[in-house]
Design a protein around this motif. Structure first.
Motif, PDB file in Angstrom:
ATOM      1  N   ILE A 100       0.841  -1.193   0.000  1.00 46.15           N
ATOM      2  CA  ILE A 100       0.000   0.000   0.000  1.00 46.15           C
ATOM      3  C   ILE A 100       0.882   1.251   0.000  1.00 46.15           C
ATOM      4  N   GLU A 105      -5.854   3.968  -2.353  1.00 44.30           N
ATOM      5  CA  GLU A 105      -5.801   2.520  -2.622  1.00 44.30           C
ATOM      6  C   GLU A 105      -6.651   1.763  -1.609  1.00 44.30           C
ATOM      7  N   VAL A 106      -6.481   2.145  -0.341  1.00 42.81           N
ATOM      8  CA  VAL A 106      -7.218   1.467   0.720  1.00 42.81           C
ATOM      9  C   VAL A 106      -8.717   1.671   0.532  1.00 42.81           C
ATOM     10  N   ILE A 111      -3.360  -3.558   6.745  1.00 43.96           N
ATOM     11  CA  ILE A 111      -2.455  -3.379   5.599  1.00 43.96           C
ATOM     12  C   ILE A 111      -1.013  -3.643   6.026  1.00 43.96           C
TER      13      ILE A 111
END
Lengths: 85, 537
Positions: B390, B395-396, B424
Motif C-alpha cells: 500500500i 488505494e485502501v 495493511i
C-alpha cells in the motif's frame, strides 16, 4: 482449378506476420491452395512450409487453387495478396 | 574432503547425501515409451496449454504494444498448430515410440535448422521462434509430469539457483538443507529455509560434481563440506546432537504465555507459506498466524486457483487454527515471485513494478475471486485480511469499495460470512509517512520489513553484491518502526511486524520497548523468541 500470379511488394517478403495472416485466410476455404515460386511450393495452410520458402520482395509467386469453393477463394486470395503483400 | 564457504541464511547442521538439482530445461531425456497413444495425448494437452499461454501473452501485448506487434504471439501459436510440425511429432511418438519431450525437442531442432540454413537474416532469425515455441511445450510437459525432484532418501539440495516455484515443489520432509551457488541472503529460497528451520547457504562456489556424495552443511559457520573424512563427520554428528538438545530445552516453553517479567504481553504469531506449514505452526505453539502468504496458491499451479480451491484451503487453515487468529495476505505476486500464466512480462525494475495490490486493483477479477474465497471461509474460524504494497489512502478506499461489492454479492447469493479485521502491510516509505492517515482506515498494521528496508535503503534484495550494504538495523528503519507503532496506537489500532526483522532476536527487546503488539515469525523462531520475551523485564 484456378491460377493467378502475383509479385510480392512487401519490403520484407512473406515474413512471419503476413504469413500467419495468409494461413488464416487460406484455412477459410475447402479448396487446396498451393503457393509456388522458384521451383519451391507449399500449401498455403502450412505456416512453416510457407515461411521456409523464404519469399522475398519482388518474387513472382503462382497461386493454384483447386476445390469446390475455388471461385470464391481465387477472388478473395487475390485481394488478400494485394492488400497485405 | 572439500570445504566451501557460503553466506549463511539459516543456522543448523545437516548431514546427508547431496542432490544436485539442475533446471529441467537443461536436460531432455530420450526414452522409448510403452504406450505411444498416451504419450501423444500428453503432447496434445501440453500443446493446448502452450497455445493458451500464448493467447494470454497476445492479449497482454495487444494492450501494451498494439495488435501489430502482438501478432508474433499469434504466429507462435500458429507454429504450434502447423501440420508439418505436428506430423513430425506424431510420427516420432507413434512410430518411433519416443517420449514427447524428445519428439518436440528434435522436431523443433529439425525445423529450426530449415530456417537457420536459409540465406536471409530475417528468415534465419525465425529458427529462434521455432525453438522458443518448442521449449514452451517442453516446459509444459515437464511441469505436467510433476516429477518429484527429491526421491525417497532425505537429501541436501544443491543448485545454481532455485526459483520460488521450484522450492515449493520439493517434498519438505525429505529436505535436509539448501546450498546454492547464486542467490542472496534475502531471496525467497532463504526465507523458505528459515520457515522450514533447515540450514541453508547461498553464494557458495559449487558445481554438480558433488551430486550423490556425502555432505555436511554447517549453517552456523557458513560452511559446506563435501565428502567429509571420518573425523569431521564424527565431530559434526556430535554438534548436531548438541543442537537438538538445545531445541529440546525450548520444548519446555510450549504452552507458555508470551509475556515479559513485568507483565507486558505480545502476540507471537507465525508466518506460513502453505497448508503444510500448519504442522510446524502447531508444533511450535504459535498463538496465531500473522502472515499467511497466499501467493503459494498461485505459484504452485499452472493456472489461476479457482474460488473453490482457495475457499477450501482457507477453510482448512481456519478450522485447524480454531479460534486463533489467521491473517491472510492477499496475492503478493510480482518482483522476484513470478507465475508464467499471469504473463507479467519483463520489467526493468520489478521491485517497483506491477505487483501485489497493483495487480489486484488492476485485474479486479483476480482480486475478487480471492476475497470471495476468504469471506466465505470466514465462518470457519478467526480470519483477518491484510493487503500488501500500500502506498496511499485512495488505494485502501478502493479496496474497501471492492470488499463492499463482494459482501453485497455474497449476501445476494445467500452465502454466509462474518466481518473480518482488515489491515495493511506497511512496507513502503510512503505508507510509513502517512501511517497516521492510513490508521484511520484500517484495523491493523503489519510491517513488512524486507521490502520496507529495500525501498528505504535503495538496496535490491536480489543482488548479492549489496549484502554488505544491507543493514537491517539501520537507524532509518528503527525510527520508521517507532513512527508506525505510535501512529497506530494514536488511532486505537494494533501494529505488528511480519518481516524477517521481526524474528531478529537481537531486536526483540527493542520491539517490546517500542510497544509492538504482535510479532509474526517463521515457526522455527517462535520458541527462541518466546524465551527472550519471557526473560525480558
Amino acid at each position: 482449378m484456378k491460377t493467378f500470379t502475383y509479385k510480392i511488394t512487401d519490403e520484407q517478403g512473406i515474413h512471419a506476420r503476413p504469413a500467419g495472416m495468409l494461413i488464416k485466410e487460406a484455412k477459410k476455404y475447402q479448396s487446396k491452395i498451393i503457393v509456388s515460386a522458384d521451383e519451391k511450393e507449399a500449401e498455403a495452410t502450412k505456416l512453416i512450409g510457407i515461411m521456409s520458402m523464404g519469399i522475398k520482395c519482388g518474387t513472382e509467386i503462382t497461386v493454384t487453387i483447386e476445390g469446390e469453393d475455388e471461385e470464391l477463394a481465387v477472388t478473395n486470395m487475390q485481394s488478400f495478396f494485394k492488400q497485405y503483400l | 574432503m572439500e570445504k566451501h564457504s557460503g553466506k549463511k541464511v539459516n543456522n543448523g547442521i545437516a548431514i546427508g547425501k547431496i542432490l544436485f538439482y539442475s533446471k529441467s530445461k537443461d536436460k531432455i531425456e530420450t526414452k522409448k515409451v510403452e504406450n505411444p497413444e498416451q504419450e501423444l495425448a500428453r503432447y496434445e494437452v501440453a500443446k493446448e496449454k502452450a497455445i493458451m499461454q500464448l493467447g494470454a501473452l497476445y492479449e497482454k501485448a495487444c494492450k501494451e504494444v498494439g495488435q501489430e506487434n502482438a501478432q508474433i504471439f499469434d504466429v507462435h501459436s500458429m507454429l504450434l498448430e502447423d501440420e508439418d510440425y505436428n506430423d513430425s511429432i506424431h510420427q516420432m511418438i507413434m512410430e518411433e515410440k519416443f517420449n514427447a519431450e524428445y519428439a518436440v525437442a528434435q522436431t523443433g531442432e529439425n525445423f529450426s535448422r530449415i530456417f537457420s540454413e536459409m540465406e536471409d537474416d530475417y528468415f534465419n532469425a525465425r529458427s529462434a521462434d521455432i525453438k522458443d515455441v518448442s521449449q514452451r511445450i517442453i516446459t509444459v510437459l515437464k511441469g505436467y509430469e510433476d516429477e518429484e525432484i527429491i526421491g525417497k532418501e532425505a537429501v541436501i539440495v544443491v543448485a545454481d539457483d532455485l526459483a520460488p516455484s521450484e522450492t515449493v515443489q520439493m517434498d519438505k520432509s525429505k529436505l535436509l538443507a539448501f546450498v546454492t551457488k547464486y542467490g542472496s541472503t534475502n531471496s525467497h529460497t532463504a526465507i523458505l529455509a528459515r520457515t522450514m528451520g533447515i540450514p541453508a547457504l547461498v553464494s557458495t562456489p559449487i558445481n554438480e560434481d558433488c551430486n550423490g556424495l556425502m555432505g555436511i552443511v554447517d549453517g552456523y559457520e557458513g560452511i559446506f563440506i563435501i565428502n567429509p573424512d571420518q573425523e569431521t563427520l564424527e565431530a559434526y554428528k556430535e554438534k548436531q546432537e548438541q543442537d537438538s538438545q538445545e531445541k529440546e530445552l525450548l520444548e519446555g516453553l510450549k504452552g507458555k504465555e508470551d509475556i515479559t517479567l513485568s507483565g507486558q504481553k505480545i502476540n507471537l504469531y507465525a508466518n506460513i507459506g502453505n497448508v503444510d506449514d500448519l504442522k510446524s505452526v502447531l508444533e511450535n505453539d504459535a498463538k496465531g498466524i500473522g502472515l499467511f502468504r497466499s501467493e503459494f496458491l498461485y505459484l504452485e499451479k499452472d493456472t489461476f486457483p479457482t474460488e473453490e480451491e482457495q475457499f477450501n484451503i482457507y477453510k482448512q487453515v481456519a478450522e485447524k487454527m480454531k479460534d486463533k487468529k489467521v491473517i491472510i495476505r492477499t496475492l503478493d505476486i510480482g518482483a522476484d515471485k513470478q507465475v508464467d500464466y499471469l504473463n507479467l512480462g519483463h520489467e526493468d525494475n520489478p521491485a517497483m513494478g506491477y505487483r501485489a495490490i497493483r495487480i489486484c486493483l488492476t485485474q479486479t477479477d483476480i482480486f475478487k475471486t480471492q476475497l470471495r474465497a476468504i469471506f466465505r471461509a470466514s465462518i470457519y474460524g478467526n480470519l483477518s485480511i491484510m493487503y500488501p504494497m500500500i502506498t496511499s489512502v485512495s488505494e485502501v478506499r478502493k479496496i474497501k469499495e471492492i470488499v463492499e461489492e463482494i459482501k453485497e454479492e455474497l449476501t445476494a447469493e445467500q452465502l454466509p460470512f462474518v466481518d473480518v479485521e482488515q489491515g495493511i502491510m506497511i512496507e513502503t516509505p510512503a505508507a510509513v509517512m502517512i501511517s497516521d492517515l492510513l490508521a484511520q482506515e484500517v484495523d491493523f498494521f503489519s510491517v513488512g520489513t524486507n521490502d520496507l528496508t529495500q525501498y528505504t535503503l535503495a538496496i535490491d534484495r536480489q543482488n548479492a553484491k549489496l549484502d554488505c550494504f544491507y543493514d537491517a538495523h539501520h537507524e532509518a528503519i528503527l525510527r520508521m518502526l517507532k513512527l508506525i507503532v505510535d501512529n497506530a496506537h494514536k488511532a486505537g489500532i494494533w501494529a505488528g511486524i511480519c518481516g524477517e526483522l521481526g524474528a531478529d532476536t537481537s531486536l526483540t527487546r527493542t520491539f517490546l520497548e517500542m510497544g509492538f503488539d504482535e510479532l509474526s515469525v517463521s515457526p522455527a523462531k517462535i520458541l527462541p523468541i518466546r524465551k527472550i520475551i519471557r526473560e525480558t523485564k
